[in-house]
Design an enzyme around this catalytic site. Structure first.
Site, PDB file in Angstrom:
ATOM      1  N   TYR A 129      -2.435   5.575  -3.960  1.00  0.00           N
ATOM      2  CA  TYR A 129      -3.379   6.673  -3.724  1.00  0.00           C
ATOM      3  C   TYR A 129      -2.783   7.867  -4.449  1.00  0.00           C
ATOM      4  O   TYR A 129      -1.665   8.278  -4.119  1.00  0.00           O
ATOM      5  CB  TYR A 129      -3.505   6.991  -2.236  1.00  0.00           C
ATOM      6  CG  TYR A 129      -4.308   5.980  -1.457  1.00  0.00           C
ATOM      7  CD1 TYR A 129      -5.613   5.671  -1.829  1.00  0.00           C
ATOM      8  CD2 TYR A 129      -3.786   5.356  -0.334  1.00  0.00           C
ATOM      9  CE1 TYR A 129      -6.363   4.755  -1.104  1.00  0.00           C
ATOM     10  CE2 TYR A 129      -4.538   4.445   0.393  1.00  0.00           C
ATOM     11  CZ  TYR A 129      -5.819   4.144   0.009  1.00  0.00           C
ATOM     12  OH  TYR A 129      -6.563   3.245   0.718  1.00  0.00           O
ATOM     13  N   LYS A 148      -9.048  -0.314  -8.403  1.00  0.00           N
ATOM     14  CA  LYS A 148      -9.665  -0.994  -7.261  1.00  0.00           C
ATOM     15  C   LYS A 148     -10.752  -0.111  -6.654  1.00  0.00           C
ATOM     16  O   LYS A 148     -10.493   1.058  -6.329  1.00  0.00           O
ATOM     17  CB  LYS A 148      -8.589  -1.271  -6.207  1.00  0.00           C
ATOM     18  CG  LYS A 148      -9.106  -1.848  -4.890  1.00  0.00           C
ATOM     19  CD  LYS A 148      -7.930  -2.332  -4.062  1.00  0.00           C
ATOM     20  CE  LYS A 148      -8.335  -2.895  -2.727  1.00  0.00           C
ATOM     21  NZ  LYS A 148      -8.558  -1.864  -1.721  1.00  0.00           N
ATOM     22  N   SER A 172       0.825  -1.215   0.000  1.00  0.00           N
ATOM     23  CA  SER A 172       0.000   0.000   0.000  1.00  0.00           C
ATOM     24  C   SER A 172       0.858   1.264   0.000  1.00  0.00           C
ATOM     25  O   SER A 172       1.961   1.278   0.556  1.00  0.00           O
ATOM     26  CB  SER A 172      -0.878  -0.005   1.251  1.00  0.00           C
ATOM     27  OG  SER A 172      -1.383   1.279   1.510  1.00  0.00           O
TER      28      SER A 172
END
Ligand SMILES: Cc1cc2nc3c(=O)[nH]c(=O)nc-3n(C[C@H](O)[C@H](O)[C@H](O)COP(=O)(O)O)c2cc1C
Length: 405
Positions: free
Chosen positions: A160, A276, A136
């Protein structure tokens, strides 16, 4: 009248099998876990409450997570009998690479908070199991450190996208240089979801030293000892952070993220690109039109939008709409290998799991993650055998359906 006699020693001996003495307390704990729910129970007993709740919890009323798990409870399989299932092969291909199971370890932030062995432990288990591991953007191990620790794992990077596009591009390039082969853009986080357990627990990174924290140190000295005597938590991409998770998320997420950004990412990232957090057929079509390689039907494990669509319920229609063009994966609420088998039969090429391996990590570090992976593998193989199916190609749509209630 029953004749009685004294038992012979040779007859008693089988009842007196002792467990191997060499086992540590953790190994004994893990060996006693018969399924992922048992690993969750162990984790709940051994972790500081705020950490367990951060993993276990979901947004607001937690209905998105509850409904996802409940939907897997409504699966009904259609088995075939009188088939030779002496050899069952659960392997598949994911993004053109062989995977030993239709399974992927999902990206989870703050993994070193759950256990000091953190992301490298999870990636090592993924490598041994023969499945991809996703790091992540909120990981607590940098892409370079993860690659150095587990060079042989099949590594994907979850992104992100930040407001600062240049910084994002630099991060992606770091991941690529470190050997991460595929990029997963998460799109269900335009703003931070509200996880009420974290609010009520006053959860922050690093934990604030309040009276409640001090009481927790007394209750969970092992966790605190590990935390205070290993590398402080830093983030893959942010460095040190002082504040609440919600504040960090608001800094991390870009509320302006749109299809132009996805197209930009498609241009600058040469490898496989995944999106996602797709939750409807309309969005699945639009995302596929941008030229991505895979999409993940997901509501972030219920941690973002409360009362979100249930991924396993959306899956068949999305697979029908775009499955010929992109690979379709699903996640949310998977606690058992049977859930994975059902999802594959209903149109998914593979499933992601988050909490399933995190419960294992909290219950016993790398060995706990391994236990979770072993349990899932056994459940997948056993379910396929009981269905009379010997390979994933045999997991066709007629094999599983969702009952009304
Ligand atoms: C503790 C935790 C942290 C997570 N962090 C991230 C993250 O950083 N990025 C992301 O895309 N998804 C994140 N997720 C969502 C997972 O990738 C995945 O979608 C979700 O866990 C699937 O549901 P499950 O936990 O029921 O398997 C996180 C989930 C959990 C439980």
């Amino acid at each position: 009248m029953t004749e009685r006699r004294l038992p012979r020693w040779s007859e008693l001996r089988p009842y007196l099998r002792t467990k191997p003495l060499s086992r540590t307390a953790v190994e004994r704990r893990l060996a006693g876990a018969a399924d992922i729910a048992d690993l969750r129970d162990i984790a709940r007993r051994h972790m500081p409450r705020a950490v367990f709740d951060y993993v276990d919890g979901a947004a607001e009323t937690e209905s998105s997570l509850r409904r996802s798990r409940e939907a897997f409870g409504r699966v009904e399989f259609a088995p075939s009998v009188l088939r030779d299932v002496s050899s069952v092969d659960p392997s598949t291909t994911i993004l053109g690479q062989r995977a030993a199971l239709p399974l992927i370890f999902a990206p989870t932030g703050f993994t070193r908070l759950m256990h000091h062995e953190g992301e490298p432990a999870v990636a090592r288990v993924a490598e041994r199991t023969g499945i991809p591991y996703t790091l992540s953007t909120m990981g607590t191990t940098s892409p370079e450190d993860l690659a150095a620790a587990v060079p042989g794992a099949q590594k994907w990077f979850q992104l992100y996208l930040w407001r600062d596009r240049d910084a994002s591009q630099a991060l992606i390039e770091r991941a690529r240089a470190a050997g991460f082969t595929a990029l997963m853009l998460t799109v269900d986080t335009p703003v931070a979801g509200s996880r009420l357990r974290d609010v009520r627990n006053g959860f922050s990174i690093p934990p604030a030293l309040t009276a409640r924290t001090l009481a927790d140190i007394a209750l969970h000295p092992g966790w605190w000892f590990d935390k205070l005597t290993t590398e402080p938590l830093t983030f893959a991409s942010l460095g040190a952070w002082h504040g609440t998770i919600a504040e960090m998320i608001d800094k991390m997420f870009d509320s302006t993220l749109d299809y132009d950004d996805l197209a930009w990412l498609r241009r600058i990232w040469p490898g496989p690109l995944m999106v996602k957090g797709v939750q409807t057929v309309v969005d699945a079509r639009a995302v596929s039109d941008v030229g991505v390689d895979a999409l993940i039907v997901s509501n972030h494990g219920g941690r973002q939008l409360d009362r979100a669509p249930v991924p396993i319920e959306q899956l068949p229609a999305i697979a029908d709409a775009v499955g010929g063009r992109v690979e379709v994966y699903v996640d949310g609420g998977i606690m058992n290998g049977g859930d994975v088998v059902a999802a594959v039969a209903m149109g998914a090429r593979a499933c992601l799991v988050g909490r399933a391996y995190l419960y294992g990590l909290m219950a016993g570090g790398e060995a706990g993650v391994q236990r979770a992976a072993d349990l899932l593998r056994r459940e997948i193989v056993r379910t396929m055998g009981l269905l009379g199916v010997t390979d994933v190609a045999g997991l066709t749509r007629d094999r599983a359906r969702l009952r009304e209630r």
